[in-house]
Design a protein around this motif. Structure first.
Motif, PDB file in Angstrom:
ATOM      1  N   LEU A 141       0.819  -1.212   0.000  1.00 11.02           N
ATOM      2  CA  LEU A 141       0.000   0.000   0.000  1.00 11.02           C
ATOM      3  C   LEU A 141       0.852   1.260   0.000  1.00 11.02           C
ATOM      4  N   GLY A 143       4.268   2.767  -1.638  1.00  7.03           N
ATOM      5  CA  GLY A 143       5.101   2.422  -2.797  1.00  7.03           C
ATOM      6  C   GLY A 143       6.577   2.315  -2.487  1.00  7.03           C
ATOM      7  N   ARG A 144       7.356   2.473  -3.532  1.00  9.06           N
ATOM      8  CA  ARG A 144       8.809   2.401  -3.378  1.00  9.06           C
ATOM      9  C   ARG A 144       9.310   3.646  -2.647  1.00  9.06           C
ATOM     10  N   THR A 244       6.666   6.538  -3.601  1.00  9.67           N
ATOM     11  CA  THR A 244       5.999   6.810  -4.882  1.00  9.67           C
ATOM     12  C   THR A 244       4.482   6.878  -4.721  1.00  9.67           C
ATOM     13  N   THR A 245       3.973   6.458  -3.566  1.00  4.87           N
ATOM     14  CA  THR A 245       2.525   6.424  -3.376  1.00  4.87           C
ATOM     15  C   THR A 245       2.057   7.381  -2.291  1.00  4.87           C
ATOM     16  N   ILE A 246       2.535   7.141  -1.082  1.00  6.16           N
ATOM     17  CA  ILE A 246       2.082   7.909   0.077  1.00  6.16           C
ATOM     18  C   ILE A 246       3.313   8.328   0.879  1.00  6.16           C
ATOM     19  N   LEU A 259      -0.271   9.638   7.241  1.00  6.77           N
ATOM     20  CA  LEU A 259      -0.027   9.352   5.832  1.00  6.77           C
ATOM     21  C   LEU A 259      -0.500  10.541   5.015  1.00  6.77           C
ATOM     22  N   ILE A 261      -0.956  12.533   1.217  1.00 14.47           N
ATOM     23  CA  ILE A 261      -0.990  12.470  -0.243  1.00 14.47           C
ATOM     24  C   ILE A 261      -1.433  13.829  -0.763  1.00 14.47           C
ATOM     25  N   GLY A 262      -0.852  14.257  -1.832  1.00 13.31           N
ATOM     26  CA  GLY A 262      -1.275  15.511  -2.454  1.00 13.31           C
ATOM     27  C   GLY A 262      -0.950  16.721  -1.606  1.00 13.31           C
ATOM     28  N   LEU A 271      -6.039  18.176  11.907  1.00 11.19           N
ATOM     29  CA  LEU A 271      -6.754  16.929  12.203  1.00 11.19           C
ATOM     30  C   LEU A 271      -5.783  15.834  12.638  1.00 11.19           C
TER      31      LEU A 271
END
Lengths: 350, 292
Positions: A141, A143-144, A244-246, A259, A261-262, A271
């Protein structure tokens, strides 16, 4: 029922290891050993342990022991490990297992020869966010990993035992203070390829290396930044993994995993912190904070205990910490060089 | 009348899963197409493991199956420039070109190719430019990822074609997004269309379609009716397809049917697992943008 011989009755044994053993039904501390007679008696009385020894050899000669738990100062671990292996007992040892990878290899080879299990208490690997993060990585879940930063800033060390003050003996900022931070980074990034650059500060008045910043390239092509500093303005430990993901941020005391993202707007930042605070407040109100803080040690000891019962490899074996030891060694060699080049600065800070 | 939608699970080799689906399922495919265009989902510079873009590990067996089934066909992977994407480099960046090379499949940035004008009776547009190659091809395969989307709730087959709006700065179309999606699909209307949705690693959360959290569903969905495929995908993601603007409007414009017939051997519990979506943020954002 597994019986444990505990070597060292200092802070770590009293505040972490012993309370953990008291939580197990199938493990009992059968004997304790400490060179300090007063501390030994006090410890024995507090935890009702009758078999008290001042000499390690006496404890190791005591037959009714399944494994030995070493909680002595870090610089003694190598010597004590070798002694315990010589007596044919399984070993659980606090970090650092040794002060060089050569010593770690020596313990590994000796233990393999006589078929003894050696487990290392890398308790930070058993913190909730680290377990969760590792699980997410193994599930694919996250990435690299592209890069990581680990920052550990601490206060004065002069409230610590005196042996810690001498970095030539204890290993100082690397082996005592920053060890967990460095180990966590290696745990996620794997063995390092090279240290691209390193800046360290040595204070001649304190006779201590007070700060290390390093840029590291890992064998898997990722990079890492490390910052370990004593006597800093604020004290914290945080680990950031950029993948590469989170992207993941781990904070400790109280523990949290965030975690990202964006774009990360202030509301989400708030929060995240509120969640962390809520978890902390809930633990305090339920009077669970102290027990929760024991959990990493509890899990590490429990996993080692299970490995003995099931005859499996220890949860953190020597092989697992050798990449950390090798990294520390390279940093140490660069510190020596930077110390030789050190020039005192007489410039006023104002 | 309901449209057939096929769902299967990735078990073992993806090649077997895909070839099984394309061969055994009763999909309406041309017998010997000269030109096959495949539209992957390359919406951002995010690697496949993020769930945001086409997975080369799934595209590889898809191209392998197609080149086996249609050895004489010309395979072209098509993508267009987008607000934050240059289709000149994204195929290479995401490792798609490596897969394409293996099967002699061309990659094409349609922004650099010819475009033709298509008059339509759209919701917003009456005329749209479309890539000539799409109009020419005998089989058009849309190969989207199943993702949640902060603007349209889900992003799937219909939204994948949104990329074919001629302008690069497509973000300017976001204020009429549902209409823009339906209109481009109306304009494209290729000779034969097939949707193969990669719902293996999906995307969930309000951050989609580029910055959501990856979620493994392990599914592969296919059908000739892209509205029906999207309706099923909406259900899988946990939405009522009727409440997804572009699906409802596409059905009204007769691009396909919302009602589908689910053709699968899998139990429903394995299919309809749902994707997380923070609806309160979605509605909050809509309110803030004054789009109610």
């Amino acid at each position: 029922m597994l019986k444990v011989g505990l070597i060292g009755c200092g802070f770590v044994a009293e505040k972490y290891h012993m309370p953990c053993y008291l939580m197990f039904d199938d493990v009992k501390v059968a004997a304790v050993c400490d060179i300090n007679k007063g501390r030994l008696r006090k410890f024995g009385q507090k935890f009702a342990i009758k078999n008290q020894f001042e000499r390690i050899t006496d404890l190791l000669s005591y037959k009714d022991i399944d494994f030995v738990d070493i909680c002595t100062p870090g610089f003694l671990h190598f010597r004590h490990c070798m002694k315990v292996i010589q007596y044919g007992k399984n070993v659980l040892v606090e970090k650092p297992i040794a002060l060089s990878s050569k010593q770690a290899h020596e313990i590994l080879n000796r233990s393999r020869k006589v078929d003894i299990k050696v487990g290392v208490v890398q308790n930070y690997r058993f913190h909730d966010p680290i377990i969760e993060l590792k699980k997410k990585i193994s599930e694919g879940l996250i990435g690299r990993i592209i890069s990581s930063t680990v920052i550990q800033h601490g206060g004065s060390i002069f409230d610590q035992p005196f042996w810690l003050w001498n970095e030539n003996v204890s290993g100082g900022i690397l082996y005592e203070f920053g060890f967990h931070a460095i180990d966590l980074q290696t745990y996620f990034m794997g063995p390092h390829k090279r240290i691209v650059g390193l800046i360290s500060k040595y204070n001649p008045h304190l006779q201590l290396t007070t700060s290390i910043q390093a840029l590291v390239e890992y064998q898997n092509g990722s990079s890492g930044f490390l910052d370990i500093t004593y006597f800093s303005s604020s004290q914290f430990l945080s680990l950031n993994l950029y993948t590469t993901t989170i992207d993941a941020t781990v904070k400790f005391f109280p523990d949290s995993l965030t975690l990202k993202i964006g774009e990360w707007p202030p509301l989400q930042e708030l929060l995240g912190d509120l969640k962390r605070f809520y978890k902390f407040a809930k633990a305090v109100l339920r009077n669970r904070y102290k027990i929760n803080s024991l959990m990493p040690h509890y899990r590490a000891i429990k996993a080692f205990k299970s490995s003995l019962i099931k005859d499996e490899p220890p949860p953190v074996a020597i092989e697992d910490v050798i990449p950390t030891m090798k990294f520390l060694e390279e940093v140490k060699s660069k510190l020596r060089r930077s110390k030789l080049n050190w020039q005192p600065s007489h410039r006023s800070p104002r | 009348m309901k449209s057939e939608v096929y769902v299967t699970k990735f078990n073992g080799s993806p090649k077997n899963t895909i070839s099984e689906l394309l061969i055994t399922a009763n999909l309406n495919l041309p017998t010997n197409p000269k030109l096959i265009c495949i539209k992957p989902n390359l919406c951002d510079y995010r690697f496949w493991e993020s769930g945001a873009t086409t997975d080369p590990n799934i595209l590889d067996p898809l191209l392998a199956t197609l080149s086996e089934k249609y050895p004489d066909s010309r395979l072209v992977l098509v993508e267009n420039d987008a607000t934050a994407v240059s289709a000149d480099n994204i195929f290479h960046y995401l490792g798609i070109s490596l897969v394409a090379d293996k099967y002699d499949c061309e990659i094409l940035n349609v922004a650099r190719d010819e475009w033709i004008s298509r008059p339509i009776k759209g919701i917003y547009f009456q005329n749209l430019l479309i890539p000539k190659i799409i109009a020419k091809c005998e089989l058009f395969i849309t190969h989207p990822k199943l993702k949640t989307c902060s603007a349209t709730k889900i992003s799937c087959s219909l939204k994948n074609q949104f990329a074919f709006h001629r302008r690069k700065r497509k973000i300017s179309l976001h204020r009429i997004l549902d209409a823009a999606i339906v209109d481009i699909n109306l304009a494209l209307q290729p000779k034969s269309i097939l949707s193969i949705v990669d719902a293996n690693i999906c995307h969930e959360g309000i951050g989609g379609p580029s910055f959501g959290f990856p979620k493994k569903l392990g599914l592969l969905i296919a059908g000739n009716d892209i509205v029906a495929v999207d309706a099923l995908c909406a259900k899988i993601a946990g939405f009522n397809p009727f409440f997804i603007g572009h699906i409802r409007k596409a059905a009204r414009k007769k691009l396909g049917r919302i009602k589908y017939h689910l053709n699968t051997k899998l139990p429903k519990s394995e299919i309809f697992r749902g994707l997380k979506f923070e609806r309160w943020i979605y509605f909050g954002l809509k309110l803030a943008r004054g789009r109610f």
